[in-house]
Scaffold this motif. Structure first.
Motif, PDB file in Angstrom:
ATOM      1  N   ASP A   1      27.433  42.603  38.177  1.00 43.54           N
ATOM      2  CA  ASP A   1      28.255  41.489  38.659  1.00 43.54           C
ATOM      3  C   ASP A   1      29.341  41.961  39.620  1.00 43.54           C
ATOM      4  OD1 ASP A   1      26.977  39.420  37.137  1.00 43.54           O
ATOM      5  OD2 ASP A   1      27.988  40.200  35.355  1.00 43.54           O
ATOM      6  N   VAL A   2      30.045  43.017  39.246  1.00 42.28           N
ATOM      7  CA  VAL A   2      31.181  43.513  40.027  1.00 42.28           C
ATOM      8  C   VAL A   2      31.058  45.024  40.146  1.00 42.28           C
ATOM      9  CG1 VAL A   2      33.701  43.682  40.174  1.00 42.28           C
ATOM     10  CG2 VAL A   2      32.650  41.646  39.164  1.00 42.28           C
ATOM     11  N   VAL A   3      31.286  45.543  41.358  1.00 44.07           N
ATOM     12  CA  VAL A   3      31.225  46.992  41.562  1.00 44.07           C
ATOM     13  C   VAL A   3      32.463  47.457  42.325  1.00 44.07           C
ATOM     14  CG1 VAL A   3      28.712  47.182  41.503  1.00 44.07           C
ATOM     15  CG2 VAL A   3      29.845  46.689  43.672  1.00 44.07           C
ATOM     16  N   LEU A   4      32.864  48.679  42.026  1.00 40.59           N
ATOM     17  CA  LEU A   4      33.932  49.346  42.762  1.00 40.59           C
ATOM     18  C   LEU A   4      33.511  50.789  42.957  1.00 40.59           C
ATOM     19  CD1 LEU A   4      37.777  49.143  42.249  1.00 40.59           C
ATOM     20  CD2 LEU A   4      36.654  51.360  42.461  1.00 40.59           C
ATOM     21  N   ALA A   5      33.523  51.257  44.209  1.00 41.98           N
ATOM     22  CA  ALA A   5      33.208  52.653  44.507  1.00 41.98           C
ATOM     23  C   ALA A   5      34.391  53.255  45.244  1.00 41.98           C
ATOM     24  CB  ALA A   5      31.934  52.751  45.345  1.00 41.98           C
ATOM     25  N   ALA A   6      35.163  54.070  44.537  1.00 46.26           N
ATOM     26  CA  ALA A   6      36.350  54.703  45.102  1.00 46.26           C
ATOM     27  C   ALA A   6      36.788  55.796  44.143  1.00 46.26           C
ATOM     28  CB  ALA A   6      37.489  53.692  45.286  1.00 46.26           C
ATOM     29  N   SER A   7      37.368  56.845  44.662  1.00 50.66           N
ATOM     30  CA  SER A   7      37.916  57.873  43.784  1.00 50.66           C
ATOM     31  C   SER A   7      38.999  57.277  42.902  1.00 50.66           C
ATOM     32  CB  SER A   7      38.510  59.018  44.621  1.00 50.66           C
ATOM     33  OG  SER A   7      37.515  59.659  45.381  1.00 50.66           O
ATOM     34  N   TRP A   8      39.046  57.748  41.661  1.00 50.38           N
ATOM     35  CA  TRP A   8      40.019  57.222  40.710  1.00 50.38           C
ATOM     36  C   TRP A   8      41.443  57.422  41.207  1.00 50.38           C
ATOM     37  CZ3 TRP A   8      44.173  59.207  38.105  1.00 50.38           C
ATOM     38  CH2 TRP A   8      44.685  58.444  37.038  1.00 50.38           C
ATOM     39  N   ARG A   9      42.244  56.386  41.075  1.00 51.28           N
ATOM     40  CA  ARG A   9      43.687  56.445  41.283  1.00 51.28           C
ATOM     41  C   ARG A   9      44.348  55.637  40.165  1.00 51.28           C
ATOM     42  NH1 ARG A   9      45.273  58.178  46.369  1.00 51.28           N
ATOM     43  NH2 ARG A   9      43.712  58.052  48.049  1.00 51.28           N
ATOM     44  N   PRO A  10      45.573  55.982  39.793  1.00 49.67           N
ATOM     45  CA  PRO A  10      46.244  55.200  38.746  1.00 49.67           C
ATOM     46  C   PRO A  10      46.328  53.713  39.093  1.00 49.67           C
ATOM     47  CG  PRO A  10      47.480  57.213  39.197  1.00 49.67           C
ATOM     48  CD  PRO A  10      46.396  57.137  40.222  1.00 49.67           C
TER      49      PRO A  10
END
Length: 357
Positions: free
Chosen positions: A174-183
């Protein structure tokens, strides 16, 4: 007129440096030689290998600079073009200028102060900095303390890596996020989890740092590692809604500086035919229409509302994704950006011939 460029940057497929190098090489009147920075400054994921790299770093940088000098003195390019240049020190840039080479840096990040003292010092030595950030040129002297010239050519997508002609057919997330982890990203994702709790929304996260924190997210979420090349776009296209955050909260040495207004995702998601919700910034509002192309959000609560609204509206998502795709392709491509970079290089060469007015 032929412009001979020595390009220094990373070479892995999907890197912005490689995409820019390949795009520049296709332009009329450009000849290219290169030095692959990542061949000399390798990156590793395990703690032990990262520790060895820190010990070896001075010798690795020396080796990289020896290769740059060998290429400069053998091929005698018109331009030394460095893409960011984590391993290129200020002394090399100064000496290259003293020996008659014009020096250009293409800088892709939110602050030239955020990546160590060596890069911070070197950035002020280039004849020209071509930043991908629209806020850098007006702030170059007052905020960052540099006196050299800075212009903006925004990020873009690589047609050979991020472009899909057709909309995705199968979307199992349903929902995706592709990014290096940040706080900041972590906080947004946890807020979404709370806001959408009990609604059966399946979320996927990809990028370095997420797997190490998988236990903080609901059971059933799909969490992948860092993705590169075509795999990055293929994974994002699995999502009905992609999230495009930006790193807005930047404090360096206790001083607040401007943060991102866009990222490469801003362009890559549209080129991949993804429907996406972008963090609202003044600059992104000039790129896309948020009512017909890319919905935007200021808070996690607003983002959760967008997700809830659009998940059940398949046709509306397809129409908006197609409109964003049409807006971005080909105007926001790296080949289009490379042509702009070359125009700035030509202006630098013209100024060098004519002298100060």
């Amino acid at each position: 007129m032929t412009t001979k460029i020595l390009f220094v940057g990373e070479t892995w497929r999907g890197s912005s440096a490689r995409s820019m190098r390949e795009a520049l090489e296709t332009l009329p009147g450009v000849t290219m030689d290169d030095v692959g920075e990542d061949h000399y400054l390798p990156k590793h994921r395990t703690r032990a290998l990262r520790g060895f790299n820190r010990l070896l770093r001075p010798w690795q940088v020396d080796d990289l600079e020896r290769e740059i000098w060998a290429k400069l003195r053998t091929s005698r390019p018109d331009i030394l073009l460095v893409y960011k240049g984590n391993g290129v020190r200020a002394d090399l840039v100064r000496q290259a200028k003293a020996e008659g080479f014009a020096t250009v840096n293409v800088f892709p990040d939110y602050s030239p102060h955020a990546f160590g003292a060596a890069l911070r010092a070197a950035m002020g030595e280039y004849d020209l900095v071509v930043s991908t950030k629209p806020f850098h040129p007006p702030a170059w002297q007052l905020t960052y303390g540099y006196t050299n010239r800075c212009v903006c050519v925004p990020h873009g997508y690589d047609p050979t890596v991020h472009y899909w002609a057709d909309a995705p057919l199968l979307q199992d997330l349903d929902v995706v996020l592709a990014a290096s982890w940040r706080p900041q990203y972590h906080a947004v994702v946890l807020s979404i989890a709370r806001e959408l709790s009990g609604k059966g929304v399946k979320i996927g996260l990809a990028g370095s740092g997420w797997r190490e924190r998988a236990g903080e997210f609901p059971v059933g979420w799909e969490i992948a590692g860092a993705l590169h090349g075509r795999a990055y776009g293929e994974w994002l296209r699995r999502g009905k809604i992609a999230i495009a955050p930006v790193h807005r909260d930047v404090v360096i040495d206790g001083v607040r500086q401007p943060g991102d207004e866009d990222t490469t995702r801003t362009y890559e998601l549209a080129a991949a035919h993804c429907f996406f919700a972008h963090r609202r910034t003044d600059y992104v509002k000039t790129l896309y229409d948020e009512s017909t192309e890319v919905p935007m959000w200021d808070s996690a609560e607003e983002l959760a509302g967008l997700i809830h609204h659009y998940l059940s509206r398949d046709r509306e998502r397809r129409v908006m994704a197609a409109a964003a795709h049409a807006r971005a392709v080909p105007a926001y491509s790296i080949p289009s950006r490379a042509a702009q970079v070359l125009q700035h290089i030509a202006e630098l060469q013209r100024r060098a011939v004519e002298g100060p007015r």
